[in-house]
Enzyme design. Structure first.
Site, PDB file in Angstrom:
ATOM      1  CD  GLU A  88       4.209   0.414   6.788  1.00 55.87           C
ATOM      2  OE1 GLU A  88       5.061   0.707   7.650  1.00 55.87           O
ATOM      3  OE2 GLU A  88       3.802   1.227   5.913  1.00 55.87           O
TER       4      GLU A  88
ATOM      5  CG  ASP B 279      -0.252  -0.072   2.535  1.00 58.03           C
ATOM      6  OD1 ASP B 279       0.684  -0.877   2.678  1.00 58.03           O
ATOM      7  OD2 ASP B 279      -0.645   0.676   3.455  1.00 58.03           O
TER       8      ASP B 279
END
Length: 380
Positions: A135, A73
């Protein structure tokens, strides 16, 4: 070699994997890339969202080997003044521009290029890859993956988490816990405000208690000069409450965090917070209340300077050691007993999370060289 890695990176950047969106298209692409090269691949789906992580390995089956890890991400681009398409890789003056080039699709691309190389080698130990998600919003994805991931990983002899460190070997970072405090008061007409408990006053006193806790940590807490801020920190980031000027607020909310050194036990820090909330609420009497809920957390990393993993990755990267201010997923692997360091291309302070994010081509080349040395060591 570098051009190939850049081709992979260009494909990865084209996937808009901002944390609020799905990463499944990227995971599909990576799964196909690895399966075609003979990797044993296991997708780890999120139980609630259209997202997934990935575990893959190649080489002899067993519990040892080497683990490479990265998240898929990226942070949003809204509100930033980009001068180029953030989801199209562009090159200029030795820089590769695009959202996630530094944080941290550059390392993902290097991992996939290394995976291609590994598929043509007779490895003496397994190469293991982990890709996570979410994350950027608190290491939530790896925490959700961990129960299914742990038996797959086994016990690698070392792990490299490829967050941007300018290719230096990071051996430590602080852990983090975030909280929401719900503060209760009494509603009433503001003309008679002294007769009621103002939830914002309760909040202000709780903020002051947290500020006092921070002052004590700075003066009397553990110290680590390797960090820019050498002590554990307490930070209040959001505070809201009240409905109208002529109504005494009966409700307020605040969000805050601690970022703790390895030497400071986060459970003890959390107990100090709970104790402070109790003291503040009791000072106002039965009309007040403070409830503190932990939102999410991730562990810190404190790998000893003399640990064998540090010397080995230093040889591979050709660089010295450091400690980083930002959090990573490395603490999760370290907590499993896997010797772990953080080392990857790019600079978080220089390029991460900024408009026109970029990665130096020379750093991507250096990462490729590190992973080539690693693969060479894994064939002997």
């Amino acid at each position: 070699m570098t051009t190939r890695t850049e081709d992979i990176l260009a494909r990865l950047i084209a996937f808009d994997t901002v944390s609020a969106k799905s990463n499944l298209a990227l995971i599909d692409h990576v799964e196909d890339h690895l399966t075609q090269r003979g990797f044993r691949v296991k997708r780890i789906d999120d139980p609630d969202a259209p997202k997934a992580g990935l575990y893959a390995e190649i080489g002899p089956e067993g519990t040892g080997g080497v683990l490479l890890s990265a998240h898929t991400d990226v942070v949003p681009v809204e509100g930033q003044d980009w001068t180029r398409d953030p989801f199209a890789l562009t090159q200029a003056d030795g820089r590769l521009y695009g959202r996630g080039t530094t944080d941290m699709k550059g390392f993902v691309a290097a991992m996939l290029r290394a995976a291609d190389a590994a598929s043509h080698l007779a490895l003496s130990e397994p190469l293991k890859l982990v890709l996570s998600y979410d994350e950027e919003v608190g290491c939530l994805g790896i925490a959700r993956m961990l129960d299914r991931l742990t038996p797959l990983i086994g016990a690698p002899r070392l792990a490299i988490v490829g967050e941007p460190t300018d290719m230096r070997v990071a051996i430590g970072h602080k852990g983090k816990r975030s909280y929401r405090a719900t503060l209760r008061g009494e509603a009433g007409h503001s003309a008679m405000a002294p007769n009621f408990v103002n939830a914002l006053n309760v909040a202000a006193d709780f903020v002051k208690a947290l500020q006092d806790m921070q002052t004590n940590l700075a003066r009397n807490g553990a110290q680590d000069a390797a960090f820019d801020v050498p002590y554990s920190t307490v930070h209040v980031g959001l505070l809201s409450g009240g409905r109208a000027l002529n109504i005494v607020p009966d409700h307020a909310e605040m969000t805050f965090e601690i970022r703790h050194l390895a030497q400071d036990d986060p459970d003890k820090l959390e107990q100090q917070i709970t104790d402070a909330a109790t003291r503040v609420a009791m000072a106002y009497g039965p009309g007040a209340g403070i409830v503190v809920d932990r939102l999410w957390s991730y562990p810190g990393l404190d790998t000893p300077q003399d640990a064998p993993v540090v010397a080995e990755v230093q040889r591979l990267a050709g660089n010295g050691t450091t400690k980083v201010a930002f959090g990573t997923e490395a603490g999760f692997f370290d907590a499993l007993g896997i010797p772990t360091v953080v080392c990857g291309p790019g600079s978080m302070s220089g390029q991460g999370h900024k408009a026109d994010e970029y990665l130096l081509q020379s750093e991507l080349q250096a990462c490729d060289a590190m992973l080539d040395r690693l693969l060479h060591a894994m064939t002997n």
